[in-house]
Design an enzyme around this catalytic site. Structure first.
Site, short mmCIF file in Angstrom:
data_model
loop_
_atom_site.label_atom_id
_atom_site.label_comp_id
_atom_site.label_asym_id
_atom_site.label_seq_id
_atom_site.Cartn_x
_atom_site.Cartn_y
_atom_site.Cartn_z
N HIS A 11 -12.12 -2.84 1.97
CA HIS A 11 -11.19 -2.18 2.88
C HIS A 11 -11.73 -2.28 4.30
O HIS A 11 -12.93 -2.15 4.53
CB HIS A 11 -11.06 -0.70 2.49
CG HIS A 11 -10.19 0.10 3.41
ND1 HIS A 11 -10.70 0.88 4.42
CD2 HIS A 11 -8.84 0.23 3.47
CE1 HIS A 11 -9.70 1.47 5.07
NE2 HIS A 11 -8.56 1.09 4.51
N GLU A 42 -1.21 -0.95 -4.11
CA GLU A 42 -2.42 -0.22 -3.71
C GLU A 42 -2.17 1.28 -3.62
O GLU A 42 -1.15 1.70 -3.09
CB GLU A 42 -2.87 -0.76 -2.35
CG GLU A 42 -4.04 -0.03 -1.72
CD GLU A 42 -4.52 -0.75 -0.45
OE1 GLU A 42 -4.40 -1.99 -0.38
OE2 GLU A 42 -5.01 -0.07 0.46
N GLU A 87 -10.44 2.93 -1.41
CA GLU A 87 -10.89 3.05 -0.02
C GLU A 87 -11.45 4.43 0.31
O GLU A 87 -12.21 4.58 1.24
CB GLU A 87 -9.76 2.69 0.95
CG GLU A 87 -8.63 3.68 1.02
CD GLU A 87 -7.52 3.19 1.94
OE1 GLU A 87 -7.45 3.70 3.06
OE2 GLU A 87 -6.72 2.32 1.55
N ASP A 96 0.86 -1.18 0.00
CA ASP A 96 0.00 0.00 0.00
C ASP A 96 0.90 1.23 0.00
O ASP A 96 1.52 1.56 1.01
CB ASP A 96 -0.89 -0.02 1.24
CG ASP A 96 -1.91 1.11 1.25
OD1 ASP A 96 -1.75 2.06 0.45
OD2 ASP A 96 -2.85 1.05 2.06
MG MG Z 1 -4.99 1.43 1.85
#
Ligand code: MG
Length: 373
Positions: free
Chosen positions: A299, A223, A249, A197
């Site tokens: 998420h 991500e 998200e 991420d």
């Molecule tokens: Mg994230």
């Protein structure tokens, strides 16, 4: 049965630290009925803002706060009430905070319906197609590769077969970033799925270079390398990235996810059930993703209410691959202790709750300790 009130519990730890991982305050929603049943939900957003959107009095003759829109209604008519909330917040809503508040109420309505009918939420959503879902441990990067590798080793020992690391100092030094991922890969071996991420840290050109380097370490997805509004950047990146790009998200409503897929081209969409529009809208998002051949991986980095809601979604969606789960040791007491029963990862899997409603209840002593309004 009629809705009598919509209540927002604002929970907050003493200090919300600079390195906060998002589990240190929470807006918990409770929908009260004249039958005495209470539905439990959550909006993972600013609790102050969510409270304002629930509490707001009528304005412009057609706009109102969510309490005013649904008090007196039959709580079992969940999709009807979703549309009423969406249409009744049209000027200040459609995305962002209003959708967050709607999400919290929608989750609470599904919980309420499940309790009233004696059924788990996934049955009301159409029926579970799985009893468990593979969990990935979601963690922050430690400052050094050796410390991050130590976290990875711990998750492996706990049975996780997939893990994601993000944020921290990632994105500031490309060689250190690669060293972090190499340390994880060297620790977990070739068979564990590793996700990264990037925490919106790059532009498209940088992300494209890094995606190629991360592919050499067999990263399952990259991500949020870009700002959520940089759809043009996502389009450039997803056209050439050798690995999956994941995002979503921060997004709310099926329309936003349609853009993310159609314009951005992302391979994995990540609606947060407590932001994207609740279970009602997340189901639409998951079905859209399936039709477009993309994966939907909810998420989840807040309280156990969101974990439970995410599991009920994951129980019913086609081709589910993972449930995000805050890694042991990463979450605050609000993440770990707010609801019972606790979630237990066994052999890398989380079980889908089977009790009526969401299948979790608030721990009163935790609410009492952290409630500020
Ligand atoms: Mg994230």
């Amino acid at each position: 049965m009629r809705i009598m009130d919509v209540e927002v519990l604002h929970l907050r730890m003493d200090t919300i630290r600079d390195e906060a991982n998002g589990t240190q305050d929470a807006a918990i929603i409770r929908v009260h009925t004249d039958a005495g049943l209470i539905g439990l939900g959550e909006a993972d957003s600013s609790p102050h803002v969510v409270k304002a959107i629930i509490d707001a009095p009528r304005s412009h003759s057609i706009m109102a706060g969510i309490r005013e829109l649904i008090v007196g209604e039959d709580p079992l008519l969940v999709r009807r009430l979703w549309q009423k909330m969406y249409d009744g917040t049209l000027y200040f809503g459609r995305r962002g905070a209003a959708l967050h508040a709607i999400s919290g109420v929608d989750i609470a309505l599904w919980d309420l319906a499940g309790k009233a009918l004696g059924q788990p939420v996934h049955t009301l959503l159409g029926g579970a197609v799985r009893k468990q879902i593979r969990a990935y441990a979601s963690a922050l990067f430690a400052p050094t590769p050796a410390e991050t590798a130590e976290k990875a080793r711990r998750y492996l020992e706990l049975g996780f077969t997939a893990m994601k690391f993000g944020w921290g100092n990632f994105g500031q030094d490309a060689e250190r970033d690669i060293a972090q991922i190499r340390a994880i890969r060297d620790t977990v071996g070739p068979r564990v799925d590793v996700m990264v991420d990037a925490g919106t840290c790059w532009d498209a050109a940088t992300a494209a270079v890094m995606a190629r380097r991360l592919a050499e370490l067999d990263v399952f997805w990259l991500e949020e390398p870009l700002h959520p509004d940089d759809l043009a950047g996502y389009a450039l990146l997803t056209a050439i990235s050798p690995i999956r790009i994941a995002a979503g998200e921060e997004d709310a409503s099926v329309y936003a996810f349609e853009e993310l897929i159609e314009r951005g081209g992302v391979a994995v969409v990540q609606p947060d059930v407590s932001r994207a529009g609740g279970l009602t809208e997340s189901l639409r998002i998951a079905e859209l993703a399936h039709r477009r051949g993309r994966n939907c991986v909810p998420h989840n980095f807040s309280t156990g209410i969101l974990t439970a809601a995410s599991l009920h979604l994951n129980a019913v969606i086609p081709r589910a691959i993972f449930q995000e789960f805050p890694a042991p040791g990463e979450g605050s007491p609000l993440n770990v202790d707010l609801v019972t029963p606790r979630f237990d990862v066994r052999d890398g899997y989380l079980s889908i709750p089977t009790a009526p409603g969401l299948g979790v209840v608030l721990a009163p002593e935790v609410v009492q300790r952290y409630q500020v309004e």
